[in-house]
Design an enzyme around this catalytic site. Structure first.
Site, PDB file in Angstrom:
ATOM      1  N   LYS A   1      -8.954   6.145 -19.387  1.00  0.00           N
ATOM      2  CA  LYS A   1      -9.328   6.638 -20.703  1.00  0.00           C
ATOM      3  C   LYS A   1      -8.108   6.598 -21.640  1.00  0.00           C
ATOM      4  O   LYS A   1      -7.627   5.528 -21.934  1.00  0.00           O
ATOM      5  CB  LYS A   1      -9.938   8.033 -20.560  1.00  0.00           C
ATOM      6  CG  LYS A   1     -10.959   8.153 -19.394  1.00  0.00           C
ATOM      7  CD  LYS A   1     -12.212   7.327 -19.582  1.00  0.00           C
ATOM      8  CE  LYS A   1     -13.090   7.250 -18.340  1.00  0.00           C
ATOM      9  NZ  LYS A   1     -13.478   8.514 -17.739  1.00  0.00           N
TER      10      LYS A   1
ATOM     11  N   ARG B   1       0.851  -1.200   0.000  1.00  0.00           N
ATOM     12  CA  ARG B   1       0.000   0.000   0.000  1.00  0.00           C
ATOM     13  C   ARG B   1       0.886   1.249   0.000  1.00  0.00           C
ATOM     14  O   ARG B   1       0.572   2.258  -0.613  1.00  0.00           O
ATOM     15  CB  ARG B   1      -0.976   0.006   1.182  1.00  0.00           C
ATOM     16  CG  ARG B   1      -1.777   1.302   1.266  1.00  0.00           C
ATOM     17  CD  ARG B   1      -3.033   1.235   2.148  1.00  0.00           C
ATOM     18  NE  ARG B   1      -2.957   0.349   3.278  1.00  0.00           N
ATOM     19  CZ  ARG B   1      -2.270   0.571   4.405  1.00  0.00           C
ATOM     20  NH1 ARG B   1      -1.597   1.698   4.559  1.00  0.00           N
ATOM     21  NH2 ARG B   1      -2.267  -0.330   5.368  1.00  0.00           N
TER      22      ARG B   1
ATOM     23  N   ASP C   1      -8.274  18.734 -14.837  1.00  0.00           N
ATOM     24  CA  ASP C   1      -8.560  17.356 -15.228  1.00  0.00           C
ATOM     25  C   ASP C   1      -8.168  17.246 -16.696  1.00  0.00           C
ATOM     26  O   ASP C   1      -8.848  17.783 -17.578  1.00  0.00           O
ATOM     27  CB  ASP C   1     -10.049  17.058 -15.007  1.00  0.00           C
ATOM     28  CG  ASP C   1     -10.418  15.616 -15.344  1.00  0.00           C
ATOM     29  OD1 ASP C   1      -9.700  14.987 -16.148  1.00  0.00           O
ATOM     30  OD2 ASP C   1     -11.429  15.124 -14.815  1.00  0.00           O
TER      31      ASP C   1
ATOM     32  N   TYR D   1     -17.158  16.204 -15.879  1.00  0.00           N
ATOM     33  CA  TYR D   1     -17.551  14.815 -15.754  1.00  0.00           C
ATOM     34  C   TYR D   1     -18.553  14.681 -14.597  1.00  0.00           C
ATOM     35  O   TYR D   1     -18.311  15.192 -13.500  1.00  0.00           O
ATOM     36  CB  TYR D   1     -16.291  13.976 -15.496  1.00  0.00           C
ATOM     37  CG  TYR D   1     -16.597  12.539 -15.194  1.00  0.00           C
ATOM     38  CD1 TYR D   1     -17.137  11.716 -16.175  1.00  0.00           C
ATOM     39  CD2 TYR D   1     -16.371  12.005 -13.936  1.00  0.00           C
ATOM     40  CE1 TYR D   1     -17.439  10.393 -15.889  1.00  0.00           C
ATOM     41  CE2 TYR D   1     -16.662  10.687 -13.664  1.00  0.00           C
ATOM     42  CZ  TYR D   1     -17.198   9.887 -14.644  1.00  0.00           C
ATOM     43  OH  TYR D   1     -17.504   8.589 -14.372  1.00  0.00           O
TER      44      TYR D   1
HETATM   45  C1  PLP Z   1     -13.969   8.981 -16.459  1.00  0.00           C
HETATM   46  C2  PLP Z   1     -13.607  10.327 -15.993  1.00  0.00           C
HETATM   47  C3  PLP Z   1     -13.312  10.576 -14.650  1.00  0.00           C
HETATM   48  C4  PLP Z   1     -13.462   9.522 -13.570  1.00  0.00           C
HETATM   49  O1  PLP Z   1     -12.529   8.499 -13.709  1.00  0.00           O
HETATM   50  P1  PLP Z   1     -12.783   6.963 -13.291  1.00  0.00           P
HETATM   51  O2  PLP Z   1     -11.532   6.299 -13.705  1.00  0.00           O
HETATM   52  O3  PLP Z   1     -14.009   6.494 -14.036  1.00  0.00           O
HETATM   53  O4  PLP Z   1     -13.015   6.960 -11.818  1.00  0.00           O
HETATM   54  C5  PLP Z   1     -12.901  11.853 -14.303  1.00  0.00           C
HETATM   55  N1  PLP Z   1     -12.802  12.836 -15.220  1.00  0.00           N
HETATM   56  C6  PLP Z   1     -13.086  12.637 -16.518  1.00  0.00           C
HETATM   57  C7  PLP Z   1     -12.955  13.772 -17.485  1.00  0.00           C
HETATM   58  C8  PLP Z   1     -13.504  11.384 -16.954  1.00  0.00           C
HETATM   59  O5  PLP Z   1     -13.803  11.199 -18.237  1.00  0.00           O
END
Ligand code: PLP
Length: 384
Positions: free
Chosen positions: A202, A51, A177, A104
């Site tokens: 992603k 961890r 982000d 998001y």
């Molecule tokens: C998918 C997404 C998230 C969240 O991520 P997870 O891996 O699904 O927890 C945050 N910001 C954006 C822009 C996203 O597309």
């Protein structure tokens, strides 16, 4: 390895030294929860319990720090776990967050359903209107300015350098982000942002086979706080997930070039189509954020949204009738996906100011042959 190397070279080499015992070119996956000590406290390479640290996770973190130009990166079990840990590091009850009005859905849900009950307050604003942002900031109380650009799903563009400067005038930590752009297309830290977050699920992972998230910082004090919470709260990425993400990142640059060129061509093919009211893609010259995007991004990425002339009925039918574009949540993988945000990714923001219009369909344009993708989209529109 030197940070002077180009992006694609670092994507393959940073944190990726060969295994010193066998010479294996690809470092092994350290599937272990704990590490033998040479006498109490005699840690090999600093590793004690997984961890707190695991060599496979470290290799991903070193890679991410290099690609985003940060001093330190932290990897997590999901994008939301990364966001949660970051916000715990930045906020205390009584603090205020300013966030874009198109983010998001899960990010908005995290703040509004987890952090607001904890005593934090939230304002969502139109980030392209700097006067509105300035008026929303509560000096001394606003601690976080949260930017998502391009935004999900309406592809709004925010001027990172301008908002970072504004945030810093008020001592605010500016978070970007960078999930939609990836570090190949956009480098928020070099534009003045303090922190980058990712859903590595992603484009970074890129193959729709792993869920993960990351926080990348440049400030040592914040690094220490996030590092403590990564260990102390424990939402870490597992070694195999970290390894899959590293494997995906090696091809990030070539994938993003193809995602962008395919999406640009599809966006252009949809402009003026009788079934389409509007195409949301920053690579189109008439997109309101086009000039800013052209300045701060290398190309415009693989995500686009459209609003259908036939409203919600046509939007639902379109999302359900493409074939190569499979109907699924998520984005950023090599395969093309289609989604209906108002009932899928953004169902949690219905009834809020972030509600997504019900005539909008979102496309994650993959790296398949352009002619096949275009035929799929145009064929589905013709069948409406
Ligand atoms: C998918 C997404 C998230 C969240 O991520 P997870 O891996 O699904 O927890 C945050 N910001 C954006 C822009 C996203 O597309």
């Amino acid at each position: 390895m030197s940070d002077n190397l180009g992006f694609s070279t670092r994507a393959i080499t940073a944190g990726q030294g060969f295994d010193p015992t066998t010479g294996a070119v690809v470092p092994p996956v350290y599937l272990t929860s704990t590490f033998v000590q040479d006498g109490i406290g005699g840690f090999r390479g600093g590793y004690e319990y997984a961890r707190g640290g695991n060599p496979t996770r470290d290799s991903l973190q070193d890679l991410l720090a290099s690609l985003e130009g940060g001093s330190k990166a932290f990897s997590f079990a999901s994008g939301l776990a990364a966001e949660d840990t970051l916000l715990r590091a930045l906020l205390a009850p009584g603090d205020h967050v300013v966030m874009g009005n198109d983010v998001y859905g899960g990010t908005h849900r995290l703040v509004s359903r987890v952090f607001i009950p904890w005593g934090v307050s939230l304002s969502t604003v139109e980030l392209s209107d700097i006067d509105q942002v300035r008026a929303t900031i509560r000096p001394g109380v606003t601690k976080v300015l949260w930017i998502e650009t391009p935004s999900n799903p309406l592809m709004k563009i925010t001027d990172i350098a301008e908002l970072a400067a504004l945030g810093h005038d008020f001592g605010i930590t500016v978070v970007v982000d960078n999930t939609f752009a990836s570090p190949y297309l956009q480098q928020p830290l070099s534009l003045g942002a303090d922190v980058v977050v990712h859903s590595t699920t992603k484009y970074l992972g890129g193959h729709s086979d792993v869920v993960g998230g990351a926080v990348i910082v440049k400030d040592d004090e914040l690094a220490a706080k996030v590092g403590f919470l990564q260990f102390g709260v424990g939402a870490v990425s597992g070694p195999f997930d970290a390894w899959l993400t590293v494997r995906g990142i090696k091809t990030l640059a070539v994938r993003m070039d193809r995602h962008s060129s395919n999406a640009q061509a599809i966006a252009e093919a949809l402009v003026g189509h009788p079934a389409i009211n509007r195409v949301y893609y920053p690579g189109l010259a008439d997109h309101p954020g086009h000039e800013i995007a052209a300045r701060q991004m290398k190309s415009f990425g693989g995500m686009l949204s459209v609003s259908l002339a036939g409203g919600a009925v046509a939007a639902r039918k379109f999302a359900e009738s493409t074939e190569l574009f499979q109907l699924a949540e998520s984005l950023g993988g090599v395969e093309s996906l289609i989604g209906y945000p108002s009932e899928m990714t953004h169902a949690s923001v219905r009834g809020t100011v972030l509600e997504v219009p019900d005539d909008v369909v979102r496309l994650s344009v993959g790296i398949e042959d352009l002619a096949d993708l275009e035929a799929d989209v145009l064929g589905a529109l013709a069948r409406l």
